[in-house]
Write an enzyme that holds these catalytic residues in place. Sequence first.
Site, PDB file in Angstrom:
ATOM      1  N   ASP A  37      39.336  43.957  37.507  1.00  0.00           N
ATOM      2  CA  ASP A  37      39.112  45.476  37.611  1.00  0.00           C
ATOM      3  C   ASP A  37      39.356  46.262  36.085  1.00  0.00           C
ATOM      4  OD1 ASP A  37      38.613  47.913  38.699  1.00  0.00           O
ATOM      5  OD2 ASP A  37      40.479  48.043  39.626  1.00  0.00           O
ATOM      6  N   ASN A  39      36.600  47.233  34.201  1.00  0.00           N
ATOM      7  CA  ASN A  39      35.142  47.075  33.432  1.00  0.00           C
ATOM      8  C   ASN A  39      34.728  48.658  32.977  1.00  0.00           C
ATOM      9  OD1 ASN A  39      35.644  44.389  33.799  1.00  0.00           O
ATOM     10  ND2 ASN A  39      33.816  44.397  34.930  1.00  0.00           N
ATOM     11  N   GLY A  40      34.707  49.500  34.079  1.00  0.00           N
ATOM     12  CA  GLY A  40      34.337  50.709  33.742  1.00  0.00           C
ATOM     13  C   GLY A  40      34.932  51.633  32.801  1.00  0.00           C
ATOM     14  N   ARG A  41      36.506  51.496  33.093  1.00  0.00           N
ATOM     15  CA  ARG A  41      37.292  52.408  32.162  1.00  0.00           C
ATOM     16  C   ARG A  41      37.249  51.589  30.810  1.00  0.00           C
ATOM     17  NH1 ARG A  41      41.927  51.565  36.232  1.00  0.00           N
ATOM     18  NH2 ARG A  41      40.439  50.455  37.209  1.00  0.00           N
ATOM     19  N   TRP A  42      37.080  50.288  30.368  1.00  0.00           N
ATOM     20  CA  TRP A  42      37.107  49.808  29.363  1.00  0.00           C
ATOM     21  C   TRP A  42      35.803  50.348  28.628  1.00  0.00           C
ATOM     22  CZ3 TRP A  42      33.179  47.230  26.702  1.00  0.00           C
ATOM     23  CH2 TRP A  42      33.871  46.185  25.297  1.00  0.00           C
ATOM     24  N   HIS A  54      30.892  45.454  32.084  1.00  0.00           N
ATOM     25  CA  HIS A  54      30.600  44.288  32.870  1.00  0.00           C
ATOM     26  C   HIS A  54      30.178  43.283  32.264  1.00  0.00           C
ATOM     27  CE1 HIS A  54      31.475  46.831  36.434  1.00  0.00           C
ATOM     28  NE2 HIS A  54      30.306  47.437  36.446  1.00  0.00           N
ATOM     29  N   TRP A  86      28.096  48.213  47.108  1.00  0.00           N
ATOM     30  CA  TRP A  86      26.553  48.762  47.121  1.00  0.00           C
ATOM     31  C   TRP A  86      26.470  50.165  46.904  1.00  0.00           C
ATOM     32  CZ3 TRP A  86      23.197  44.842  46.773  1.00  0.00           C
ATOM     33  CH2 TRP A  86      23.540  43.523  47.301  1.00  0.00           C
ATOM     34  N   LEU A 148      37.930  21.660  38.188  1.00  0.00           N
ATOM     35  CA  LEU A 148      38.137  23.227  39.133  1.00  0.00           C
ATOM     36  C   LEU A 148      36.861  23.717  40.018  1.00  0.00           C
ATOM     37  CD1 LEU A 148      39.749  26.070  38.598  1.00  0.00           C
ATOM     38  CD2 LEU A 148      38.084  26.597  37.032  1.00  0.00           C
TER      39      LEU A 148
HETATM   40  C1  FPP Z   1      35.541  46.212  38.804  1.00  0.00           C
HETATM   41  O1  FPP Z   1      35.650  46.985  37.794  1.00  0.00           O
HETATM   42  C2  FPP Z   1      34.729  45.246  38.524  1.00  0.00           C
HETATM   43  C3  FPP Z   1      33.429  44.813  39.363  1.00  0.00           C
HETATM   44  C4  FPP Z   1      33.213  45.559  40.717  1.00  0.00           C
HETATM   45  C5  FPP Z   1      32.479  43.758  38.759  1.00  0.00           C
HETATM   46  C6  FPP Z   1      33.409  42.686  38.162  1.00  0.00           C
HETATM   47  C7  FPP Z   1      32.175  41.622  37.735  1.00  0.00           C
HETATM   48  C8  FPP Z   1      32.491  40.963  36.690  1.00  0.00           C
HETATM   49  C9  FPP Z   1      33.898  41.191  35.819  1.00  0.00           C
HETATM   50  C10 FPP Z   1      31.601  40.147  35.816  1.00  0.00           C
HETATM   51  C11 FPP Z   1      31.275  39.014  36.588  1.00  0.00           C
HETATM   52  C12 FPP Z   1      30.705  37.847  36.165  1.00  0.00           C
HETATM   53  C13 FPP Z   1      30.134  36.921  36.832  1.00  0.00           C
HETATM   54  C14 FPP Z   1      29.764  35.884  36.202  1.00  0.00           C
HETATM   55  C15 FPP Z   1      29.520  37.270  38.220  1.00  0.00           C
HETATM   56  P1  FPP Z   1      35.151  48.544  37.868  1.00  0.00           P
HETATM   57  O2  FPP Z   1      33.692  48.477  37.396  1.00  0.00           O
HETATM   58  O3  FPP Z   1      35.406  49.196  39.272  1.00  0.00           O
HETATM   59  O4  FPP Z   1      36.061  49.331  36.781  1.00  0.00           O
HETATM   60  P2  FPP Z   1      36.633  50.773  36.595  1.00  0.00           P
HETATM   61  O5  FPP Z   1      37.789  50.761  37.841  1.00  0.00           O
HETATM   62  O6  FPP Z   1      37.572  50.781  35.378  1.00  0.00           O
HETATM   63  O7  FPP Z   1      35.634  51.743  37.150  1.00  0.00           O
END
Ligand code: FPP
Length: 257
Positions: A37, A39-42, A54, A86, A148
């Site tokens: 979790d 990615n968006g905040r990053w 992402h 979705w 793994l």
């Molecule tokens: C949640 O962060 C993250 C996801 C819904 C997607 C996770 C996917 C990846 C890390 C890449 C996956 C890689 C492969 C190879 C399939 P968020 O977007 O909710 O973050 P936020 O809470 O900060 O908005």
Amino acid sequence: MLDKLKRWNNKKENVISPTKEDVMSKPIPKHIAIIMDGNGRWANKRALPRIAGHHEGMKVVRRITRTANELGVEVLTLYAFSTENWKRPKQEVEYLMKLPEEFLGTFLPELITQNVRVQMMGNPEEIPSHTRRAVEKAMVDTKDNTGLILNFALNYGSRDEITKAIKEIAADVKSGHLPEDEINDQLISQYLMTSKINDPDLLIRTSGEYRLSNFMLWQLAYTEFWFTDVLWPDFTENELLEAIHEFQARHRRYGGV
Ligand code: FPP
């Protein structure tokens, strides 16, 4: 000791980061599950579009897979896309559905060399065919690997999984294939998407959120939880080692004393 002091962790006073050797000297969790979790905040913090987060998160998947494999972890389950994801903007969903292709297109040869076996859990029907094809190819190409298991939770939702299991059990009871008094927790586990793998020993969630978000609700019954404020794209081998180190100091009692 000097060596350990050199590895002083600047983020936390008086905390010494464990090394790979430290954690490998004790039993390693066989199955680690991660809710990736933040990615968006990053991305927001850098004024970048969410998809940039992402993409960075995908690179972390590569590094953490390699480390987990080197440590001798048997299964690494990664929550890549939930049945609720979705609801995100169409463009973000499309991007997330392209990531497995990009990841496997680039890193599949490396995974093969590392003896990693790719698997997937989730409902494949709603996943776009280009995404499914990439994952299925990786599963076929790595099916004989013995290292793994890299288990992607893709279009996965625990309530959806449990609902399907209940329906199948009900159908088997109705058709006479399953006597009702044989239903117990082991049997239920056999109807879940994780029927061939053990329950996670350690769950990691990044980004300072403390919830399960419909992830492996049945399987996490006796799992040890480890949370960090670190956002997934910033997650490094050090955090993984810290999580395992802390896991190794816990006493799992499974309801006993
Ligand atoms: C949640 O962060 C993250 C996801 C819904 C997607 C996770 C996917 C990846 C890390 C890449 C996956 C890689 C492969 C190879 C399939 P968020 O977007 O909710 O973050 P936020 O809470 O900060 O908005």
